[in-house]
Design a protein around this motif. Structure first.
Motif, short mmCIF file in Angstrom:
data_model
loop_
_atom_site.label_atom_id
_atom_site.label_comp_id
_atom_site.label_asym_id
_atom_site.label_seq_id
_atom_site.Cartn_x
_atom_site.Cartn_y
_atom_site.Cartn_z
N LEU A 143 -2.44 39.31 143.44
CA LEU A 143 -1.36 38.43 143.86
C LEU A 143 -0.13 38.88 143.08
O LEU A 143 -0.12 38.84 141.85
CB LEU A 143 -1.70 36.97 143.53
N LEU A 144 0.88 39.36 143.79
CA LEU A 144 2.09 39.90 143.16
C LEU A 144 3.12 38.79 143.07
O LEU A 144 3.74 38.40 144.07
CB LEU A 144 2.62 41.09 143.98
N CYS A 145 3.30 38.24 141.88
CA CYS A 145 4.18 37.10 141.66
C CYS A 145 5.55 37.58 141.16
O CYS A 145 5.63 38.45 140.30
CB CYS A 145 3.58 36.16 140.64
N PHE A 146 6.61 36.98 141.70
CA PHE A 146 7.96 37.32 141.25
C PHE A 146 8.89 36.14 141.49
O PHE A 146 8.49 35.13 142.06
CB PHE A 146 8.46 38.61 141.91
N PHE B 12 -1.93 44.23 147.81
CA PHE B 12 -1.23 43.13 147.14
C PHE B 12 -0.76 42.09 148.14
O PHE B 12 -0.47 42.38 149.30
CB PHE B 12 -0.07 43.64 146.28
N VAL B 13 -0.72 40.85 147.67
CA VAL B 13 -0.24 39.71 148.43
C VAL B 13 0.98 39.19 147.70
O VAL B 13 0.93 38.91 146.50
CB VAL B 13 -1.32 38.61 148.51
N GLU B 14 2.10 39.06 148.41
CA GLU B 14 3.35 38.64 147.76
C GLU B 14 3.40 37.13 147.53
O GLU B 14 3.02 36.35 148.39
CB GLU B 14 4.55 39.02 148.63
N CYS B 15 3.91 36.75 146.35
CA CYS B 15 4.17 35.34 146.06
C CYS B 15 5.50 35.26 145.31
O CYS B 15 5.53 35.34 144.07
CB CYS B 15 3.04 34.74 145.23
N GLY B 16 6.60 35.17 146.05
CA GLY B 16 7.93 35.12 145.45
C GLY B 16 8.44 33.69 145.31
O GLY B 16 7.73 32.73 145.60
N GLY B 17 9.67 33.57 144.83
CA GLY B 17 10.32 32.26 144.76
C GLY B 17 9.97 31.42 143.55
O GLY B 17 10.18 30.21 143.53
N ILE B 18 9.42 32.04 142.50
CA ILE B 18 9.14 31.28 141.27
C ILE B 18 10.46 31.10 140.52
O ILE B 18 11.20 32.06 140.29
CB ILE B 18 8.10 32.01 140.40
N VAL B 19 10.77 29.86 140.14
CA VAL B 19 12.08 29.55 139.56
C VAL B 19 12.00 29.46 138.03
O VAL B 19 10.92 29.34 137.46
CB VAL B 19 12.64 28.22 140.12
N SER B 20 13.18 29.51 137.38
CA SER B 20 13.25 29.20 135.95
C SER B 20 12.80 27.76 135.77
O SER B 20 13.00 26.93 136.66
CB SER B 20 14.68 29.35 135.44
N SER C 235 2.32 39.82 137.48
CA SER C 235 3.63 39.17 137.32
C SER C 235 4.71 40.22 137.17
O SER C 235 4.60 41.10 136.32
CB SER C 235 3.58 38.28 136.07
N VAL C 236 5.74 40.14 138.01
CA VAL C 236 6.89 41.03 137.88
C VAL C 236 8.12 40.14 137.73
O VAL C 236 8.59 39.55 138.70
CB VAL C 236 7.03 41.98 139.10
N VAL D 30 7.94 33.58 135.46
CA VAL D 30 6.98 34.17 136.39
C VAL D 30 5.64 34.40 135.68
O VAL D 30 4.57 34.12 136.22
CB VAL D 30 7.52 35.49 136.99
N LEU D 31 5.71 34.89 134.45
CA LEU D 31 4.49 35.19 133.71
C LEU D 31 3.74 33.91 133.34
O LEU D 31 2.50 33.85 133.45
CB LEU D 31 4.82 36.01 132.46
#
Length: 387
Positions: free
Chosen positions: A39-42, A67-75, A99-100, A105-106
């Protein structure tokens, strides 16, 4: 207060790959760990615009890793997003989290990794209703140096419904491999550079000032980190592209919270983080901005309880003589680099104090320091931050 060295166990299983171009190794690293699908988190799409996403996906493809994208993680990351990502991880049966991004994100990735392997709701892990008995392996490519999350087992997440900002940590949530390339941090905004500086300093001073036993070696390490952060922040504000200042800043951030400066100390707490967590949970202020307001306000209340250490800080960090002069020098430095020093600069007014104090008192219970941080004490510190 003593300067004795306490017994300790120091354990840090994270491998750090530090330096330019290291992000190109991610496919090989994952393959070496027998990972087949991540799961590629960003966070934002910035990683797609600046080419990092292309580099990462190319490396993954080259080694046959899906990989499966999971974007939109906020501060100030949210538990609602973590839940959404856990559902995605389960649906696609990923065997690791990548985590990128920065600490948000991490931290989310660690919570996702633990939550995916837990039968109940992931928030149970934050409030002590469940335990972390396993987690998916976590790997990361860091794009912002601040939290130290790349070399520790902690993850801080906000519950968007209850407005609680709590943490988890387990032997299972250390990253396996963290890639830290300072060149990837050169596009970090001016604001986030200075927020990061405040966060690193806060990680250092919590134990430095509150520990019942604080060996001189640890005090010297803290002062080295803080002095390096001050020096490199000023260099980077003048020249954001200077790689070697960025590298020293990044490694300082890692050292501030990988367990090293706390090994052998005892009886410390995290009051500045405890109070700030309420500011970012209730008002969504950037964590570092909240800390630059809280730290001097807390110091003004606390310094008489450990005057020798405050005098040491004043002398070794700012070259001044008294605890009060040291606190003033830190406030002036925050102002110099464009950080807020008062709650009003965060849009927080006197009318907001009652709900803020209530939230902090909940945190004090969670942090285990409610006996010290009573309503009167918290009120005093927040009033210091108002003036």
């Amino acid at each position: 207060r003593g300067i004795n060295m306490e017994n300790f166990t120091f354990f840090n299983p994270t491998t750090v790959e530090f330096g330019t171009g290291k992000e190109q190794l991610i496919g090989r690293i994952l393959a070496e760990h027998d990972v087949k699908k991540v799961l590629l988190c960003f966070g934002s799409d910035r990683i797609k615009r600046d080419g990092l996403f292309a580099t990462v996906s190319s490396s993954l493809n080259e080694h046959g890793i899906q990989f499966v994208e999971c974007g939109g993680i906020v501060s100030n990351p949210l538990i609602s997003k973590v839940r959404e990502a856990i559902a995605l991880a389960r649906t696609h049966q990923v065997d690791a989290i990548l985590s990128v991004g920065g600490g948000s994100v991490l931290d989310s990735s660690k919570a996702i990794a633990a939550g995916t392997r837990y039968d109940g709701d992931v928030w149970d892990l934050f409030i002590g209703k469940g335990s972390i008995d396993a987690a998916l392996p976590v790997f990361d490519i860091l794009t912002l140096a601040a939290t130290g999350s790349e070399m520790n087992n902690g993850a801080v997440v906000t519950n968007d419904e209850t407005k609680e900002k709590f943490a988890i940590g387990s032997v299972h949530t250390f990253p396996k491999v963290s890639i830290v390339n300072p060149a990837l941090m050169q596009s970090v905004s001016r604001d986030y550079l200075v927020y990061s500086a405040a966060d690193i300093i806060a990680h250092c001073i919590e134990g430095y000032f509150t520990a019942k036993e604080q060996p001189k070696f640890h005090s010297r390490m803290v002062e080295a980190i803080v002095n390096t952060v001050i020096e490199t922040t000023e260099t980077l504000l003048a020249n954001p592209q200077y790689y070697h200042a960025r590298a020293e800043f990044a490694w300082s951030a890692t050292q501030a919270l990988n367990g090293l400066i706390y090994a052998g100390t005892s009886g410390f707490s995290y009051p500045n983080h405890m109070i700030e967590h309420s500011l970012s949970a209730l008002f969504n202020v950037p964590h570092g901005a909240g800390l630059s307001v809280i730290m001097p306000a807390w110091m003004k209340w606390y310094h008489s309880r450990n005057p020798q250490q405050f005098q040491r800080f004043a002398q070794h960090v700012f070259g001044v003589d008294t605890p009060e002069q040291g606190i003033t020098a830190l406030e002036k430095w925050f102002d110099k680099i464009g950080m807020p020093a008062r709650l009003s600069q965060l849009g927080i007014t006197e009318a907001d104090l009652p709900k803020t104090i209530d939230n902090v008192l909940g945190n004090a219970q969670w942090f285990g320091i409610a006996d010290i941080y009573t309503r009167d004490v918290v009120t005093t510190i927040l009033r210091n931050a108002l003036q």
